[in-house]
Design a protein around this motif. Structure first.
Motif, PDB file in Angstrom:
ATOM      1  N   SER A   1       0.867  -1.182   0.000  1.00 17.45           N
ATOM      2  CA  SER A   1       0.000   0.000   0.000  1.00 17.45           C
ATOM      3  C   SER A   1       0.900   1.226   0.000  1.00 17.45           C
ATOM      4  O   SER A   1       2.138   1.106   0.035  1.00 17.45           O
ATOM      5  CB  SER A   1      -0.918   0.010   1.229  1.00 17.45           C
ATOM      6  OG  SER A   1      -0.199   0.418   2.382  1.00 17.45           O
ATOM      7  N   GLY A   2       0.317   2.402   0.018  1.00 18.59           N
ATOM      8  CA  GLY A   2       1.127   3.614   0.045  1.00 18.59           C
ATOM      9  C   GLY A   2       1.941   3.726   1.322  1.00 18.59           C
ATOM     10  O   GLY A   2       3.000   4.367   1.339  1.00 18.59           O
ATOM     11  N   ALA A   3       1.469   3.054   2.401  1.00 15.87           N
ATOM     12  CA  ALA A   3       2.172   3.161   3.686  1.00 15.87           C
ATOM     13  C   ALA A   3       3.336   2.196   3.784  1.00 15.87           C
ATOM     14  O   ALA A   3       4.240   2.390   4.618  1.00 15.87           O
ATOM     15  CB  ALA A   3       1.200   2.898   4.826  1.00 15.87           C
ATOM     16  N   GLY A   4       3.319   1.127   2.981  1.00 15.67           N
ATOM     17  CA  GLY A   4       4.392   0.138   3.055  1.00 15.67           C
ATOM     18  C   GLY A   4       3.880  -1.251   2.726  1.00 15.67           C
ATOM     19  O   GLY A   4       2.946  -1.410   1.916  1.00 15.67           O
ATOM     20  N   PHE A   5       4.454  -2.259   3.391  1.00 10.20           N
ATOM     21  CA  PHE A   5       4.083  -3.652   3.143  1.00 10.20           C
ATOM     22  C   PHE A   5       3.424  -4.232   4.401  1.00 10.20           C
ATOM     23  O   PHE A   5       3.986  -4.162   5.497  1.00 10.20           O
ATOM     24  CB  PHE A   5       5.318  -4.473   2.764  1.00 10.20           C
ATOM     25  CG  PHE A   5       5.890  -4.105   1.418  1.00 10.20           C
ATOM     26  CD1 PHE A   5       5.459  -4.757   0.275  1.00 10.20           C
ATOM     27  CD2 PHE A   5       6.833  -3.092   1.309  1.00 10.20           C
ATOM     28  CE1 PHE A   5       5.969  -4.407  -0.970  1.00 10.20           C
ATOM     29  CE2 PHE A   5       7.349  -2.737   0.078  1.00 10.20           C
ATOM     30  CZ  PHE A   5       6.920  -3.400  -1.069  1.00 10.20           C
ATOM     31  N   HIS A   6       2.235  -4.793   4.214  1.00 11.51           N
ATOM     32  CA  HIS A   6       1.438  -5.310   5.325  1.00 11.51           C
ATOM     33  C   HIS A   6       1.473  -6.834   5.371  1.00 11.51           C
ATOM     34  O   HIS A   6       1.417  -7.499   4.328  1.00 11.51           O
ATOM     35  CB  HIS A   6      -0.022  -4.877   5.191  1.00 11.51           C
ATOM     36  CG  HIS A   6      -0.217  -3.405   5.045  1.00 11.51           C
ATOM     37  ND1 HIS A   6      -0.490  -2.580   6.110  1.00 11.51           N
ATOM     38  CD2 HIS A   6      -0.159  -2.600   3.943  1.00 11.51           C
ATOM     39  CE1 HIS A   6      -0.617  -1.339   5.678  1.00 11.51           C
ATOM     40  NE2 HIS A   6      -0.417  -1.318   4.364  1.00 11.51           N
ATOM     41  N   ILE A   7       1.553  -7.345   6.578  1.00 13.13           N
ATOM     42  CA  ILE A   7       1.399  -8.784   6.820  1.00 13.13           C
ATOM     43  C   ILE A   7       0.228  -8.950   7.785  1.00 13.13           C
ATOM     44  O   ILE A   7       0.175  -8.300   8.834  1.00 13.13           O
ATOM     45  CB  ILE A   7       2.666  -9.401   7.429  1.00 13.13           C
ATOM     46  CG1 ILE A   7       3.844  -9.273   6.460  1.00 13.13           C
ATOM     47  CG2 ILE A   7       2.435 -10.870   7.794  1.00 13.13           C
ATOM     48  CD1 ILE A   7       5.171  -9.662   7.056  1.00 13.13           C
ATOM     49  N   LEU A   8      -0.717  -9.803   7.417  1.00 10.62           N
ATOM     50  CA  LEU A   8      -1.895 -10.049   8.239  1.00 10.62           C
ATOM     51  C   LEU A   8      -1.923 -11.499   8.696  1.00 10.62           C
ATOM     52  O   LEU A   8      -1.450 -12.397   7.990  1.00 10.62           O
ATOM     53  CB  LEU A   8      -3.187  -9.759   7.461  1.00 10.62           C
ATOM     54  CG  LEU A   8      -3.377  -8.348   6.894  1.00 10.62           C
ATOM     55  CD1 LEU A   8      -4.656  -8.289   6.069  1.00 10.62           C
ATOM     56  CD2 LEU A   8      -3.414  -7.320   8.010  1.00 10.62           C
ATOM     57  N   GLN A   9      -2.464 -11.698   9.877  1.00 12.70           N
ATOM     58  CA  GLN A   9      -2.748 -13.058  10.341  1.00 12.70           C
ATOM     59  C   GLN A   9      -4.189 -13.088  10.850  1.00 12.70           C
ATOM     60  O   GLN A   9      -4.587 -12.250  11.660  1.00 12.70           O
ATOM     61  CB  GLN A   9      -1.812 -13.489  11.466  1.00 12.70           C
ATOM     62  CG  GLN A   9      -2.056 -14.947  11.903  1.00 12.70           C
ATOM     63  CD  GLN A   9      -1.153 -15.354  13.043  1.00 12.70           C
ATOM     64  OE1 GLN A   9      -1.040 -14.631  14.044  1.00 12.70           O
ATOM     65  NE2 GLN A   9      -0.517 -16.499  12.918  1.00 12.70           N
ATOM     66  N   ILE A  10      -4.966 -14.052  10.353  1.00 16.79           N
ATOM     67  CA  ILE A  10      -6.337 -14.219  10.844  1.00 16.79           C
ATOM     68  C   ILE A  10      -6.265 -15.044  12.127  1.00 16.79           C
ATOM     69  O   ILE A  10      -6.065 -16.255  12.103  1.00 16.79           O
ATOM     70  CB  ILE A  10      -7.229 -14.902   9.796  1.00 16.79           C
ATOM     71  CG1 ILE A  10      -7.270 -14.056   8.527  1.00 16.79           C
ATOM     72  CG2 ILE A  10      -8.643 -15.111  10.349  1.00 16.79           C
ATOM     73  CD1 ILE A  10      -8.069 -14.656   7.404  1.00 16.79           C
ATOM     74  N   GLN A  11      -6.390 -14.362  13.245  1.00 15.80           N
ATOM     75  CA  GLN A  11      -6.206 -15.008  14.549  1.00 15.80           C
ATOM     76  C   GLN A  11      -7.515 -15.519  15.141  1.00 15.80           C
ATOM     77  O   GLN A  11      -7.515 -16.223  16.152  1.00 15.80           O
ATOM     78  CB  GLN A  11      -5.537 -14.015  15.504  1.00 15.80           C
ATOM     79  CG  GLN A  11      -4.149 -13.606  15.020  1.00 15.80           C
ATOM     80  CD  GLN A  11      -3.502 -12.532  15.874  1.00 15.80           C
ATOM     81  OE1 GLN A  11      -4.170 -11.840  16.640  1.00 15.80           O
ATOM     82  NE2 GLN A  11      -2.185 -12.368  15.734  1.00 15.80           N
ATOM     83  N   GLY A  12      -8.628 -15.179  14.500  1.00 14.10           N
ATOM     84  CA  GLY A  12      -9.930 -15.674  14.958  1.00 14.10           C
ATOM     85  C   GLY A  12     -10.993 -15.364  13.933  1.00 14.10           C
ATOM     86  O   GLY A  12     -10.872 -14.413  13.151  1.00 14.10           O
TER      87      GLY A  12
END
Length: 438
Positions: free
Chosen positions: A266-277
């Motif tokens: 994204s414009g802010a940088g690189f995102h990593i997501l984890q679906i924790q629930g």
């Protein structure tokens, strides 16, 4: 509360106050014909009994009722359709035996945590004889069979209808679904250079690699994230699909709990997501097994004992490396569906197999050969090749959509079928004055 308001399907039918047929009612010399329905009649006592039952249920449920005249008209209409369906049941030869009836009533009692004696006492407390109750239940069972037999063949559901309803269910479910998200942001400066972007991407991929090797998400977020929730271990809490950033909403669609997503730019940088629930989403997982077998069917020439011995010999040859499973299956297996494939049954839900086969597979380790065992098909030698967990959510959605469509169409077609049957019948309502009553 009256017992009619407590009991399940069959008792709900009684709450609608469908009375038993004329053969179960004791008629007096003062009884008269109220309605002629084709070759049968509805007696005044039936109408009175039904009206009384409806009034009794209305009192128990604190419901208001229309005038007696309107109630009588409705009762007559109900009895007409009941008689027409019971007459059709006779023509079709549909009956319910006493053992079937007893089992159904026992199920009703069990579903409501009653003993049979308690059920009987509740029925009689409402002013209904238990024998009358039994015949009402028998009648409802017969009518149910008649409807299923005649209406089911009128229902057709297309694959497109199922797909459209699955899509609608998904859209409705998406509005209710909530995800507990973990977030790590590898940020970029306001005007990043190509080197800045490359460095951030490499850092994000390195962190993702560590997470895939069971790295601690919260610890890595605190140490590396530029996100607002870094100090909380990247915990964004529970978010509705519509309340999270569009970039995230698109990324989490169709993902499972525990799954890692990214890096997402994204414009802010690189995102990593984890679906924790996950909550508000139905996820169905099933175990599938891959197996192969050899089937030997006993015959007049081949005894049960010899069939079992033959498979035991095959098993030993396989263990000793003296034979190949595929060749033995092709040459000896009596299962034409799998023999040409070397006995391979492919991936399948073990529930599709007969109990003996399913239970044997459940007891095996990967690559293990079973002892020869008997099923309803014959004697088997089976090898479990592998197990896996399959996401059956889509199949479950399709089944749910089909059942919803079937239920809706069954109700619609039942109404149409009853109207057609009534329109084709000879119906004559006898007024009291016509019958010579004072």
């Amino acid at each position: 509360m009256a017992v009619f308001t407590k009991l399940s399907f069959w008792m709900c039918a009684l709450a609608l106050a469908v009375t038993s047929m004329t053969t179960s009612a004791k008629q007096t010399s003062l009884d008269r014909v109220a309605v002629i329905v084709d070759q049968s009649v509805i007696l005044e006592s039936e109408v009175s009994d039904l009206v009384a039952t409806v009034k009794r249920n209305a009192i128990a449920n604190n419901q208001s009722l229309p005038s007696d005249r309107a109630l009588r008209v409705q009762a007559i209409e109900r009895l007409i359709t009941t008689h027409l369906q019971m007459d059709m049941a006779k023509r079709m030869g549909i009956q319910v035996s006493d053992p079937q009836l007893d089992q159904t009533i026992a199920n009703i009692a069990a579903q409501n945590n009653f003993s049979m004696q308690q059920l009987r006492e509740n029925i009689e407390r409402d002013g209904i004889s238990f024998e009358r109750y039994r015949e009402d239940i028998r009648q409802e069972m017969i009518i149910g069979e008649v409807r299923r037999a005649n209406v089911r063949r009128r229902i057709y559901i297309t694959p497109q209808e199922i797909n459209n309803l699955v899509k609608l269910i998904d859209e409705q479910g998406a509005e209710q679904a909530e995800y507990k998200l973990g977030h790590i942001l590898i940020g970029l400066p306001p005007e990043p250079t190509d080197d800045d972007i490359a460095t951030a991407r490499n850092n994000a991929e390195r962190i993702l690699e560590r997470l895939n090797k069971d790295g601690d998400f919260a610890k890595l977020a605190i140490a590396n994230s530029s996100g607002a929730k870094a100090l909380e271990g990247g915990d964004m809490g529970w978010l509705n699909i519509n309340s999270m950033p569009t970039l995230f909403a698109e990324a989490v669609q169709g993902k499972s709990e525990g799954e890692l997503i990214g890096p997402i730019r994204s414009g802010a940088g690189f995102h990593i997501l984890q679906i924790q629930g996950l909550r508000g989403i139905e996820v169905v997982k099933i175990e599938e097994v891959k197996a192969r077998h050899i089937l030997i069917k006993p015959s007049l020439i081949l005894s049960e004992e010899r069939a079992k011995e033959q498979l035991a010999e095959f098993r030993q040859q396989l263990i000793d490396g003296e034979a190949e499973f595929e060749e033995l299956a092709k040459e000896h297996s009596a299962d034409p569906g799998s023999a040409l494939r070397g006995g391979d049954l492919g991936w399948a839900n073990p529930e599709i197999y007969v109990p003996a086969f399913k239970d044997t597979l459940a007891s095996l380790e990967k690559d293990e050969y079973s002892q020869p065992f008997r099923s309803s098909h014959g004697w088997h030698l089976v090898q479990l090749i592998d197990r896996r967990i399959d996401d059956a959510t889509d199949k479950r959605k399709e089944e749910k959509a089909y059942q919803l469509l079937y239920k809706r169409k069954f109700a619609e077609e039942t109404d149409a079928w009853l109207r057609e049957m009534r329109d084709a019948a000879y119906i004559e309502v006898i007024n009291p004055a016509d019958a010579g009553e004072s």
